[in-house]
Write an enzyme that holds these catalytic residues in place. Structure first.
Site, short mmCIF file in Angstrom:
data_model
loop_
_atom_site.label_atom_id
_atom_site.label_comp_id
_atom_site.label_asym_id
_atom_site.label_seq_id
_atom_site.Cartn_x
_atom_site.Cartn_y
_atom_site.Cartn_z
N HIS A 1 0.83 -1.08 0.02
CA HIS A 1 0.06 -0.24 -0.09
C HIS A 1 0.77 1.30 0.06
CE1 HIS A 1 0.34 1.06 4.37
NE2 HIS A 1 0.46 -0.44 4.50
N ASP B 1 6.50 1.71 6.46
CA ASP B 1 5.06 1.08 6.25
C ASP B 1 4.43 2.10 5.49
OD1 ASP B 1 2.73 -0.11 6.70
OD2 ASP B 1 2.67 0.73 8.81
N GLU C 1 -5.20 1.23 2.77
CA GLU C 1 -4.91 0.26 4.07
C GLU C 1 -4.97 0.85 5.29
OE1 GLU C 1 -2.41 -2.45 6.28
OE2 GLU C 1 -2.12 -0.35 5.93
N GLU C 2 -4.18 2.10 5.38
CA GLU C 2 -4.10 2.50 6.86
C GLU C 2 -5.30 2.79 7.55
OE1 GLU C 2 -1.50 2.48 8.44
OE2 GLU C 2 0.07 2.43 7.23
N ASP D 1 3.91 -6.32 3.47
CA ASP D 1 3.63 -5.07 4.35
C ASP D 1 4.91 -5.00 5.11
OD1 ASP D 1 2.76 -3.26 6.11
OD2 ASP D 1 0.60 -3.56 5.59
N HIS E 1 5.06 3.18 12.72
CA HIS E 1 3.97 4.37 12.89
C HIS E 1 4.85 5.40 13.57
CE1 HIS E 1 -0.07 2.36 11.81
NE2 HIS E 1 0.65 2.07 10.85
#
Length: 346
Positions: free
Chosen positions: A69, A187, A221-222, A242, A322
């Site tokens: 993603h 990510d 996706e997030e 991922d 994150h």
């Protein structure tokens, strides 16, 4: 197999340099499409804006789909304050303290851009003392200070900034001499670069694939619904490329490909995981198997949407996920190696 590290880094740097919080991904999708056009790879764009590239294999009825993603964490303007600062609403799940002091770009709906910095509402210990230190880091206590000579809501509105505009965090990408990669949004942009390079490798080397391979680049996706729809209908195996999560009490590593056995959605397909680990053993690819209790992926989203597919999850080990993240080229290359070996396996 010999891989071109410089080309892989080229893709990764380009992808990381294009801001793309969930809901604001057109620019990066245009880049992906341009690179696919250079490679001469057919692709389509779904109604929701995902890009799906297809590499035909001998068996077109049993297809494999790999996803990554491009959408990232970010924020949106929630309110323009009387002082001229911007209240924010987060996009995706991150700790507010991880963005404190971060430089940002505000992208307006009519294409203007402005820079700024995320601060707390009490950013100076010289003014607020312990109140500044002890202030709870929540979205209500965070704001963006715009790099413009303004001091009122009216002046901000005159610039063209409004509620609903996107706020993009600076990636601050660094490739170190020791092989580490430090950046926001590894990510999942590290995986997007991996899949783009894998396509190039297969095309350049004219590799005959046993099964048709689809590369699904998702853009939501997030926020949980990236691969809920539009998966190629003949897909039987779905690999979410991922990330792994090295850290406290985890088995994952920044120097290996990480294979997820189970996340918050439950266990991934055991037969497919066995296949991936067997490839790693036979090809001497350094790997780690791990469990992530606070994690979800495009693969788990697809299962929840009702797709009858076998799923697996692999990725480079991304430390401090994150937040301001880090990995190593060893991990990226191990993930690339497993990805390509899986695509060409019977």
């Amino acid at each position: 197999m010999n891989y071109n590290d410089d080309k892989l880094k080229y893709y990764l740097m380009n992808i990381l340099s294009i801001s793309s919080p969930s809901g604001y991904t057109k620019k990066i999708m245009d880049y992906i499409k341009d690179e696919l056009n250079i490679l001469g790879v057919p692709h389509l764009v779904t109604n929701k804006g995902a890009v799906i590239a297809t590499l035909k294999g001998k068996n077109n009825n049993y297809q494999r789909t790999l996803s990554a993603h491009v959408d990232t964490l970010g924020a949106m303007v929630k309110k323009i304050n009387s002082s001229g600062s911007l209240s924010i609403d987060p996009i995706g799940g991150f700790m507010m303290n991880s963005i404190e002091g971060e430089n940002v770009t505000i992208e307006t709906i009519d294409g203007k851009t402005f820079t700024g910095t995320v601060q707390t509402t009490k950013p100076s210990v010289h003014i607020s003392g312990n109140d500044a230190r002890e202030l709870k880091r929540t979205s209500e206590n965070m704001e963006v200070i715009i790099d413009e000579k303004i001091s009122s809501k009216k002046e901000v509105e005159e610039l063209g900034i409004s509620v609903g505009d996107f706020i993009c965090f600076c990636a601050r990408t660094i490739f170190t001499e020791k092989g580490f990669v430090k950046s926001r949004h590894l990510d999942d942009k590290a995986s997007v670069a991996i899949l783009l390079y894998a396509i190039k490798y297969i095309v350049d080397n004219k590799i005959e694939l046993p099964y048709t391979i689809n590369i699904f680049i998702s853009n939501y996706e997030e926020v949980g619904h990236g691969a809920c729809a539009s998966i190629p209908e003949k897909t039987k195996e779905f690999i979410s490329v991922d990330m792994g999560c090295p850290g406290l009490d985890q088995n994952s590593s920044e120097y290996s490909v990480c294979i997820c056995a189970k996340d918050s959605s439950g266990p991934y397909d055991l037969d497919l995981r066995k296949k991936l680990t067997q490839i790693c053993k036979e090809e001497k690819i350094d790997y780690k198997i791990d469990v992530y209790p606070h994690y979800g992926s495009d693969a788990s989203a697809a299962l929840k949407a009702g797709w009858d597919i076998k799923t697996a999850l692999i990725g480079a080990g991304i430390f401090a996920s994150h937040g301001y993240e880090r990995t190593h080229m060893d991990s990226i290359l191990c993930t690339l190696d497993l990805t390509i070996k899986y695509c060409i396996s019977e």
